[in-house]
Design a protein around this motif. Structure first.
Motif, PDB file in Angstrom:
ATOM      1  N   VAL A 138      58.818  46.689  33.478  1.00  0.00           N
ATOM      2  CA  VAL A 138      58.644  46.994  34.685  1.00  0.00           C
ATOM      3  C   VAL A 138      58.243  48.356  34.645  1.00  0.00           C
ATOM      4  N   THR A 139      57.070  48.579  35.692  1.00  0.00           N
ATOM      5  CA  THR A 139      56.229  49.718  35.418  1.00  0.00           C
ATOM      6  C   THR A 139      56.110  50.390  37.037  1.00  0.00           C
ATOM      7  N   LEU A 140      55.950  51.523  37.030  1.00  0.00           N
ATOM      8  CA  LEU A 140      55.889  52.595  38.166  1.00  0.00           C
ATOM      9  C   LEU A 140      54.489  53.096  38.232  1.00  0.00           C
ATOM     10  N   HIS A 141      53.695  52.442  39.332  1.00  0.00           N
ATOM     11  CA  HIS A 141      52.456  53.259  39.596  1.00  0.00           C
ATOM     12  C   HIS A 141      51.964  54.073  40.762  1.00  0.00           C
ATOM     13  N   LEU A 142      51.394  55.209  40.457  1.00  0.00           N
ATOM     14  CA  LEU A 142      50.972  56.077  41.384  1.00  0.00           C
ATOM     15  C   LEU A 142      49.473  56.340  41.285  1.00  0.00           C
ATOM     16  N   TYR A 143      48.769  56.007  42.617  1.00  0.00           N
ATOM     17  CA  TYR A 143      47.256  55.993  42.536  1.00  0.00           C
ATOM     18  C   TYR A 143      46.962  56.770  43.792  1.00  0.00           C
ATOM     19  N   SER A 144      45.506  57.536  43.686  1.00  0.00           N
ATOM     20  CA  SER A 144      45.154  58.308  44.644  1.00  0.00           C
ATOM     21  C   SER A 144      43.483  58.190  44.486  1.00  0.00           C
ATOM     22  N   PRO A 145      42.907  57.587  45.737  1.00  0.00           N
ATOM     23  CA  PRO A 145      43.371  57.239  46.776  1.00  0.00           C
ATOM     24  C   PRO A 145      43.918  55.846  46.637  1.00  0.00           C
ATOM     25  N   PRO A 146      44.566  55.090  47.545  1.00  0.00           N
ATOM     26  CA  PRO A 146      45.205  53.712  47.542  1.00  0.00           C
ATOM     27  C   PRO A 146      44.119  52.903  46.809  1.00  0.00           C
ATOM     28  N   ILE A 147      44.398  51.819  46.101  1.00  0.00           N
ATOM     29  CA  ILE A 147      43.345  51.196  45.232  1.00  0.00           C
ATOM     30  C   ILE A 147      42.649  50.259  46.230  1.00  0.00           C
ATOM     31  N   SER A 148      41.434  50.203  46.183  1.00  0.00           N
ATOM     32  CA  SER A 148      40.432  49.535  47.117  1.00  0.00           C
ATOM     33  C   SER A 148      39.120  49.239  46.210  1.00  0.00           C
ATOM     34  N   GLY A 149      38.424  48.211  46.131  1.00  0.00           N
ATOM     35  CA  GLY A 149      37.227  47.866  45.432  1.00  0.00           C
ATOM     36  C   GLY A 149      37.543  47.424  43.839  1.00  0.00           C
ATOM     37  N   MET A 150      38.706  47.254  43.619  1.00  0.00           N
ATOM     38  CA  MET A 150      39.082  46.927  42.248  1.00  0.00           C
ATOM     39  C   MET A 150      38.139  45.846  41.616  1.00  0.00           C
ATOM     40  N   LYS A 151      37.815  46.150  40.275  1.00  0.00           N
ATOM     41  CA  LYS A 151      36.685  45.075  39.681  1.00  0.00           C
ATOM     42  C   LYS A 151      37.783  44.467  38.602  1.00  0.00           C
ATOM     43  N   VAL A 152      37.657  43.113  38.568  1.00  0.00           N
ATOM     44  CA  VAL A 152      38.364  42.283  37.408  1.00  0.00           C
ATOM     45  C   VAL A 152      37.340  41.485  36.984  1.00  0.00           C
ATOM     46  N   TYR A 153      37.541  41.520  35.402  1.00  0.00           N
ATOM     47  CA  TYR A 153      36.407  41.076  34.442  1.00  0.00           C
ATOM     48  C   TYR A 153      36.935  39.826  33.938  1.00  0.00           C
ATOM     49  N   ASP A 154      36.084  38.915  33.847  1.00  0.00           N
ATOM     50  CA  ASP A 154      36.358  37.740  32.832  1.00  0.00           C
ATOM     51  C   ASP A 154      35.315  37.575  31.893  1.00  0.00           C
ATOM     52  N   LEU A 155      35.742  37.881  30.599  1.00  0.00           N
ATOM     53  CA  LEU A 155      34.970  38.178  29.578  1.00  0.00           C
ATOM     54  C   LEU A 155      34.538  36.969  29.025  1.00  0.00           C
ATOM     55  N   GLU A 156      35.076  35.688  29.239  1.00  0.00           N
ATOM     56  CA  GLU A 156      34.568  34.452  28.792  1.00  0.00           C
ATOM     57  C   GLU A 156      33.387  33.918  29.703  1.00  0.00           C
ATOM     58  N   LYS A 157      33.468  34.350  30.625  1.00  0.00           N
ATOM     59  CA  LYS A 157      32.456  33.757  31.884  1.00  0.00           C
ATOM     60  C   LYS A 157      31.154  34.978  31.953  1.00  0.00           C
ATOM     61  N   CYS A 158      31.567  36.055  31.200  1.00  0.00           N
ATOM     62  CA  CYS A 158      30.766  37.067  31.361  1.00  0.00           C
ATOM     63  C   CYS A 158      30.475  37.546  33.037  1.00  0.00           C
ATOM     64  N   SER A 159      31.519  37.579  33.629  1.00  0.00           N
ATOM     65  CA  SER A 159      31.428  37.648  35.335  1.00  0.00           C
ATOM     66  C   SER A 159      32.554  38.949  35.701  1.00  0.00           C
ATOM     67  N   VAL A 160      32.286  39.549  36.737  1.00  0.00           N
ATOM     68  CA  VAL A 160      33.285  40.649  37.361  1.00  0.00           C
ATOM     69  C   VAL A 160      33.177  40.284  38.803  1.00  0.00           C
ATOM     70  N   CYS A 161      34.315  40.467  39.309  1.00  0.00           N
ATOM     71  CA  CYS A 161      34.545  40.142  40.706  1.00  0.00           C
ATOM     72  C   CYS A 161      35.142  41.236  41.266  1.00  0.00           C
ATOM     73  N   VAL A 162      34.918  41.825  42.504  1.00  0.00           N
ATOM     74  CA  VAL A 162      35.263  42.903  43.290  1.00  0.00           C
ATOM     75  C   VAL A 162      36.372  42.058  44.149  1.00  0.00           C
ATOM     76  N   VAL A 163      37.768  42.494  44.046  1.00  0.00           N
ATOM     77  CA  VAL A 163      38.724  41.591  44.785  1.00  0.00           C
ATOM     78  C   VAL A 163      39.271  42.465  45.970  1.00  0.00           C
ATOM     79  N   SER A 164      39.763  41.536  46.820  1.00  0.00           N
ATOM     80  CA  SER A 164      40.571  42.116  48.038  1.00  0.00           C
ATOM     81  C   SER A 164      41.619  43.096  47.514  1.00  0.00           C
ATOM     82  N   ASP A 165      42.091  43.949  48.641  1.00  0.00           N
ATOM     83  CA  ASP A 165      43.284  44.739  48.147  1.00  0.00           C
ATOM     84  C   ASP A 165      44.607  44.020  47.876  1.00  0.00           C
ATOM     85  N   ASP A 166      44.660  42.901  48.380  1.00  0.00           N
ATOM     86  CA  ASP A 166      45.754  42.116  48.003  1.00  0.00           C
ATOM     87  C   ASP A 166      45.924  41.154  46.813  1.00  0.00           C
TER      88      ASP A 166
END
Length: 186
Positions: A138-166
């Motif tokens: 269990v982890t506690l996370h404090l970010y500034s500013p609130p996370i938006s525009g997070m990039k998630v990587y798929d190393l096998e497909k050599c792809s990156v996706c900018v994901v929605s805030d949810d």
């Protein structure tokens, strides 16, 4: 949420106008939130690396608690946010990456973090986390500013996706969570 948490969250009201790395760390540690304080807020995650619960958010900061499964999250950044992560229970493996010229993350190192330890997540820094085997992480996370525009990587497909805030740190299942998908050159 327990009254003690609500009272301690007032500390976060003082963080405004781009709090520094040190401001964020001091605030996170000053909250004195322990596993027992958030235990009633936790749910299990099915088919995802973690369940996350937003505890506090304003225009400058957000505080989340995450209850981890035994699945590993994908390499990801936190958009233009920086923050600190505190291990409330269990133990985590945190793998840090650097981006190569082609935009793909290359693994630099992995470090374990145990209960009460903190780790820093820099702006645009790429990492992934996983609960140690048989660890109830269990982890506690404090970010500034609130996370938006997070990039998630798929190393096998050599792809990156900018994901929605949810969306969390995994490749989105739903098309609406894929804000932009980019094919990278290997």
């Amino acid at each position: 949420m327990l009254k003690t948490i609500t009272k301690s969250l007032r500390i976060l009201d003082t963080l405004n106008n781009n709090p520094t790395k040190d401001d964020l760390k001091t605030a996170l540690l000053s909250l004195n939130i322990e596993y027992e304080d958030v235990e009633s807020e936790l749910k299990t995650s099915e088919n995802k690396p973690y369940y996350r619960k937003l505890l506090y958010q304003n225009k400058d900061v957000e505080l989340l608690v995450m209850n981890w499964s035994q699945l590993e999250c994908a390499p990801h950044d936190h958009g233009s946010s920086q923050g600190w992560i505190k291990v409330l229970n269990g133990s985590t493996k945190n793998t840090v990456y650097e981006l190569e010229e082609n935009g793909l993350p290359r693994e630099l190192f992995t470090k374990n973090h145990d209960k009460d330890q903190v780790l820093f997540a820099p702006k645009h820094g790429v990492h992934k986390m996983k609960a140690e085997e048989n660890s109830d992480l269990v982890t506690l996370h404090l970010y500034s500013p609130p996370i938006s525009g997070m990039k998630v990587y798929d190393l096998e497909k050599c792809s990156v996706c900018v994901v929605s805030d949810d969306c969390g740190a995994w490749w989105p299942d739903e098309q609406r969570q894929k804000l932009r998908e980019i094919q990278l050159n290997a």
